[in-house]
Write a protein that holds these residues in place. Structure first.
Motif, PDB file in Angstrom:
ATOM      1  N   PHE A   1       0.820  -1.204   0.000  1.00  0.00           N
ATOM      2  CA  PHE A   1       0.000   0.000   0.000  1.00  0.00           C
ATOM      3  C   PHE A   1       0.858   1.261   0.000  1.00  0.00           C
ATOM      4  N   PHE A   2       0.252   2.358  -0.464  1.00  0.00           N
ATOM      5  CA  PHE A   2       0.722   3.685  -0.108  1.00  0.00           C
ATOM      6  C   PHE A   2      -0.252   4.205   0.936  1.00  0.00           C
ATOM      7  N   VAL A   3       0.263   4.611   2.091  1.00  0.00           N
ATOM      8  CA  VAL A   3      -0.575   4.942   3.242  1.00  0.00           C
ATOM      9  C   VAL A   3      -0.433   6.416   3.581  1.00  0.00           C
ATOM     10  N   MET A   4      -1.572   7.048   3.885  1.00  0.00           N
ATOM     11  CA  MET A   4      -1.598   8.439   4.336  1.00  0.00           C
ATOM     12  C   MET A   4      -2.431   8.528   5.606  1.00  0.00           C
ATOM     13  N   ALA A   5      -1.903   9.162   6.629  1.00  0.00           N
ATOM     14  CA  ALA A   5      -2.669   9.398   7.844  1.00  0.00           C
ATOM     15  C   ALA A   5      -3.646  10.541   7.590  1.00  0.00           C
TER      16      ALA A   5
END
Length: 730
Positions: free
Chosen positions: A373-377
């Motif tokens: 995944f590419f994860v963003m908070a």
């Protein structure tokens, strides 16, 4: 003299007979194969050689001097000496692939010169894994290796695959489990027994096997134990528990002020917001007292503040525009992008990063694999998320946010000469993010990603009513999106792609239709995205039938349509069932009888599926748009020739009907018009479903009368007057 004359007559008869035989001698194409899989990237696929024979049966004579041609427009395909070659630039369009027409013409000095014959080769999309099972006993002995393997590997066509070369990623429910050299080891201390599970992921497809670990040598679990095992809650270990989410500082993501009475000037300090910097931009939304919303992107001053002049404003919202350049993406921080390298890992404490195994590719990264995944908070809420694929990306993708599909068929060019601006971008509107993070993953044929842009949907504005679309390749969106209207008969286009032109800005259209899908597969692949994002009062249109006829059956179709109806009702989403459109491919009545130029097509073998959908709509009390009936009635007026040459894919230069099932741009516009017009008429009539829902949440463009001029199969001009919803500005 009589004898001479008689002999001459005999010679003439023999000569004419021989000529007659040669003139009527059957010419046919043999060899080759019925279908072929397109190659994967970097590979080439070849058929067995086709040959031309004269004569019938085993006595046929092979003809050597032959000119081979591919008649229809099929980029990526060629033919040499009877061998069809498919290179890795070929795009199937959808799971149905493409039929290419091969013509062989005899040349040389013989009596068959100029004769020709044709044969059809079906080119399927590149073979990919669709499902598999894990072969493992129901019980294994601790501290002993047990053979583990993948079996029943099937492709997207439901056929067993001959080989599986991709790497397997294993997951376990216990850290004492491992797979070594094809064997599963359970180095666990157990009493009588313990439940465990192992998972395997290959090319984004996963399967799980549950089993009992015991210390006994010849242990066999009984039926009760196996039932308890099936019901047990067993989780596969993950490095990050995304379900727990991540606490984020709300002030770092949004500033909201709804107490602006009497305020004419406002300073908003954004220096503490995420992605602060000289090149960063911030989305400024101002709601005026008349309810209108003003939107613009602004940069902060040198002191980190945005200064606003307000007039008749009652609310302001400021949030950062988050732009990420991934891997080898060429976008720089000076352009407002945060650079994210493949080694920038997300462990649950960062604001963004990669989770899993990520590879750098030209112009971006590859997220190949279901656990990458590419994860963003992000704080919980609604977001507009736009992705951009690198120029090196090929083929279509399914885009998922937190495990639910938000985009299908992304990057699929379809057929019919489509060209346009690349790289491809895809905007996902009003995606609901919960749990403190948004995880982007890609599935299907292309896993590459270059850029991600995230904008918060302004909470000070009323959310638009959404129209979610489900269905097959005749509904799907194709890329790149053209700015200029193509000639009739060109550019494969789904009617769901252009439905947005027939509704106003009060509605947002999200097209999740995917090529080759049927009710069950679409439910499993894309429907979770509808449930994740849909809100009470939204609408869900689902078309089924075309691929159910090939890959499923009427009973299973009804079962999964019913499941979608029930789940939507639980969330307050209003369902509209749609039958499949008619087409020249099925230009027959319900009994399979051929129709004339202006007969009313009923779909032949497809009609029973249309009947089931109509019956289910009545039984469950949901809205129905009988597209099969609407298109059949309209198509009969303009005629089969006009429909095939304008509404479907047709090459006006070669006069080949390239595709009589999928729609051209003009065909998609017509079907979308028929759908919108029917819904607008139902709305005006005050139609309600079994739950008392109306269609009042839909907002259509102007409906008016207009003329259609066309020619039928004989060249006769036809003038028709009709009334329908007309498209807005495009």
């Amino acid at each position: 003299m009589k004898r001479i004359l008689k002999g001459f007559i005999v010679i003439v008869v023999i000569f004419l007979t021989a000529c007659g035989k040669a003139g009527t001698e059957e010419m046919r194409i043999t060899g080759g194969q019925e279908f072929i899989y397109a190659p994967n990237k970097g590979q080439v696929a070849r058929t067995e050689p086709y040959v031309v024979e004269l004569g019938s049966g085993e006595s046929g004579q092979v003809v050597a001097d032959v000119v081979w041609e591919i008649l229809n427009d099929a980029p990526g395909t060629s033919i040499e000496d009877g061998v069809v070659i498919i290179d890795d630039t070929y795009v199937a369009g959808d799971i149905n692939g493409t039929d290419i027409v091969i013509r062989a013409t005899v040349e040389g000095e013989n009596k068959t010169e100029g004769q020709s014959a044709t044969v059809t080769l079906h080119v399927r999309e590149a073979e990919r894994l669709a499902s598999f099972e894990i072969s493992l006993p129901d019980s294994i002995r601790t501290n002993t290796g047990t053979e583990i393997s993948l079996i029943n590997c099937t492709n997207q066509y439901g056929e067993l695959m001959e080989s599986l070369e991709s790497e397997v990623s294993w997951g376990f429910s216990n850290e004492k489990l491992s797979v070594e050299s094809g064997q599963l080891w359970a180095r666990m201390l157990v009493g009588q027994e313990v439940f465990a599970a192992v998972s395997a992921t290959v090319d984004g497809i996963s399967a799980e096997k549950r089993f009992v670990v015991t210390k006994e040598e010849n242990y066999v679990p009984d039926a009760e134990t196996l039932e308890r095992l099936a019901q047990a809650e067993i989780e596969i270990l993950r490095k990050v528990d995304f379900a727990q989410g991540r606490e984020v500082d709300l002030d770092a993501y949004v500033y909201v002020n709804e107490a602006l009475e009497g305020i004419k000037e406002l300073e908003v300090d954004v220096s503490g917001m995420i992605h602060a910097g000289s090149a960063a931009e911030y989305q400024v939304a101002i709601r005026h007292k008349d309810g209108t919303l003003e939107m613009e992107d602004r940069k902060a001053d040198e002191d980190g503040k945005i200064r606003l002049s307000l007039q008749d404003a009652e609310a302001v919202e400021v949030s950062p525009v988050l732009r990420f350049g991934l891997g080898a993406c060429e976008k720089e921080e000076a352009q407002g992008y945060l650079k994210v390298a493949c080694q920038d890992a997300y462990t649950g404490t960062e604001a963004y990063g990669f989770y899993g195994t990520v590879a750098e590719v030209k112009g971006g990264v590859s997220l190949c694999g279901s656990e990458n995944f590419f994860v963003m908070a992000l704080p919980e809420g609604f977001y507009n998320i736009k992705i951009t694929k690198p120029l090196s990306g090929t083929g279509r993708s399914t885009v998922k946010i937190n495990g639910a599909s938000q985009g299908t068929n992304v990057g699929n060019q379809g057929t019919g000469g489509r060209t346009g601006v690349r790289p491809y971008t895809y905007l996902m509107e009003d995606v609901f993010v919960e749990g403190g993070s948004a995880r982007i993953s890609l599935e299907e044929k292309d896993y590459t990603l270059a850029e991600v842009e995230v904008r918060k949907t302004p909470q000070i504005a009323e959310r638009r009513v959404h129209i979610y679309l489900g269905g097959d390749s005749t509904v799907s969106t194709y890329y790149p999106i053209e700015e200029e209207e193509p000639a009739p008969g060109r550019f494969q286009t789904g009617w769901g792609q252009v439905l947005k032109h027939y509704v106003t800005e009060e509605n947002a259209v999200t097209n999740l239709a995917g090529g080759g899908t049927y009710a069950r597969s679409w439910y499993e692949m894309a429907f979770p995205g509808v449930i994740q994002n849909g809100q009470p009062g939204d609408y869900f249109l689902i078309q089924a039938g075309i691929n159910d006829r090939t890959y499923s059956n009427k009973e299973e179709m009804a079962e999964y349509l019913t499941a979608m109806i029930e789940e939507c009702r639980e969330k307050g989403i209003i369902v509209i069932l749609c039958t499949a459109m008619q087409s020249p491919k099925f230009w027959k009545d319900k009994n399979g009888n051929e129709l004339g130029e202006h007969g009313v097509p009923e779909g032949s073998g497809l009609s029973p599926f249309m009947d089931v959908i109509c019956g289910l709509a009545q039984e469950k009390g949901v809205f129905l748009v009988d597209i099969g009936k609407l298109t059949g009635e309209w198509y009969s007026q303009v005629g089969r020739t006009y429909v095939a040459q304008n509404y479907h894919l047709y090459n006006k230069e070669t006069h080949v009907e390239e595709d009589t099932l999928h729609l051209s741009y003009h065909g998609a516009m017509k079907v979308a018009e028929l759908v919108a017009t029917k819904l607008a008429q139902m709305q005006a009539e005050g139609a309600t479903d079994g739950e008392g829902n109306t269609l009042d949440g839909l907002s259509f463009q102007e409906m008016r009368e207009y003329e259609v001029r066309c020619q039928d199969g004989s060249g006769k001009e036809i003038l028709l007057k009709t009334t329908g919803v007309r498209p807005g500005s495009m």
